[in-house]
Design an enzyme around this catalytic site. Sequence first.
Site, PDB file in Angstrom:
ATOM      1  N   ARG A  49      47.100  50.226 -17.986  1.00  0.00           N
ATOM      2  CA  ARG A  49      46.771  51.511 -17.355  1.00  0.00           C
ATOM      3  C   ARG A  49      48.006  52.056 -16.638  1.00  0.00           C
ATOM      4  NH1 ARG A  49      44.637  51.198 -12.560  1.00  0.00           N
ATOM      5  NH2 ARG A  49      43.076  49.670 -13.156  1.00  0.00           N
ATOM      6  N   TYR A 101      43.800  78.964 -19.747  1.00  0.00           N
ATOM      7  CA  TYR A 101      42.943  78.189 -20.661  1.00  0.00           C
ATOM      8  C   TYR A 101      41.593  77.929 -19.981  1.00  0.00           C
ATOM      9  CZ  TYR A 101      41.344  74.227 -23.438  1.00  0.00           C
ATOM     10  OH  TYR A 101      40.595  73.373 -24.194  1.00  0.00           O
ATOM     11  N   ASP A 173      52.255  75.525 -18.060  1.00  0.00           N
ATOM     12  CA  ASP A 173      51.565  74.979 -19.225  1.00  0.00           C
ATOM     13  C   ASP A 173      52.306  75.515 -20.453  1.00  0.00           C
ATOM     14  OD1 ASP A 173      49.886  74.465 -21.405  1.00  0.00           O
ATOM     15  OD2 ASP A 173      48.063  74.599 -20.185  1.00  0.00           O
ATOM     16  N   LYS A 198      47.952  69.749 -29.421  1.00  0.00           N
ATOM     17  CA  LYS A 198      48.317  70.939 -30.185  1.00  0.00           C
ATOM     18  C   LYS A 198      49.641  70.721 -30.937  1.00  0.00           C
ATOM     19  CE  LYS A 198      44.634  72.189 -27.923  1.00  0.00           C
ATOM     20  NZ  LYS A 198      44.661  72.903 -26.657  1.00  0.00           N
TER      21      LYS A 198
END
Length: 387
Positions: A49, A101, A173, A198
């Site tokens: 992690r 978004y 972003d 993306k």
Amino acid sequence: MSDKKPATIAVRQGISSDSQYHAVVPPIYLSTNYRFPEFGEVPQYDYARGGNPTRSHLERALADLEGGAGAVVTSCGMSAINLLVSLFSSDDLIVAPHDCYGGTYRLLDSRAKKGAFKVSFIDQTNPDALDEALAKKPKLLLIETPSNPLLRVVDVVELSKKAHAVGALVAVDNTFLSPVLQQPISLGADFVVHSTTKFINGHSDVVGGVIVAADAEKAEELAWWGNCIGATGGAFDSYMVLRGIRTLGVRMRQHEENAAAVLAYLQDEELVGTIYHPSLPSHPGHEIAKRQQAGFGGMVSFELNGDEAELKCFLQSLELFALAESLGGVESLVAHPGSMTHRAMSDEAQAEAGLAPTLLRLSVGLEDAADLVADLKQAFDKVRETK
Ligand SMILES: *Cc1c(COP(=O)(O)O)cnc(C)c1O
């Protein structure tokens, strides 16, 4: 690698780094845990992690591509933004774009309602609205440029200067362009976030994200929080995205070339109304985009001249462009924001945001451009036949 060009960084990260078997491609490490060499001696990696060698390769590649000091690869784009906002407290104000978004809007709005921080959504292309928001001394200015789906562009250099002048940090972003076409840190941003789902992965088979920090101290703080809240990405996903970014340079070039061919056709198509693309001189952000972007990207939005039945006929007639959400993959997609990505917005809110009922968004893929144009043309011809 940080002194190399983006295509080189993307291809080379981790290549020939395996000291055990001299594998050219770095192996994937799926182990969740790592042996301590001795009592009391903490190894570089102890638990996945907090850190994993495969994820580290991807983090190094993305930090170098964005010109940052460090990066945290996360489970998705939303967890990258969630990690970013973990740095702020209940009295801190975050200023975000009103047309950000949808998932980002939902996250900021819901967390603010729970008292995690304060948030203000504004039209960042409006200088008065921006100045008014900055006068409230926010701690973070979140920018999204180009925006979704109208590809509005804001000036990262100017907004960063203004935000820094009031003591705010700046995050961009950069999902729509990738670091090949825009590097916000070089324009003044403190953080860059991506949905690597993306263009960065580019093959529509991984959901992933990343946050890159310009300075090392902030990168460490993000790594600490990433481990604390469990926002980090898995080894297999990291391996896949690392494989995806090997071709990022050539993919972005081809996305753009294909988008230009599609645009040229759409401009002559009588069934097409307003076209939204920063490469068009009529686009309000054209001059800024020319300055701050290394290219105009592969996303194109346009309004169809017609009613809902004609819109439906067009979408059903397309053979190559699949009606689907998401973007940035090798395959071409078409989305109707009004009924898909932005359906949570009321008709009035959509109209206010400038989303016409027949607005369509294309993610232009890497098929042959002539085939893509022919597909659009035959679908428009079907609409003409019904008229
Ligand atoms: C898709 C997207 C996100 C969210 O990323 P996920 O990987 O889906 O969590 C954030 N910002 C933009 C601009 C996006 O397109």
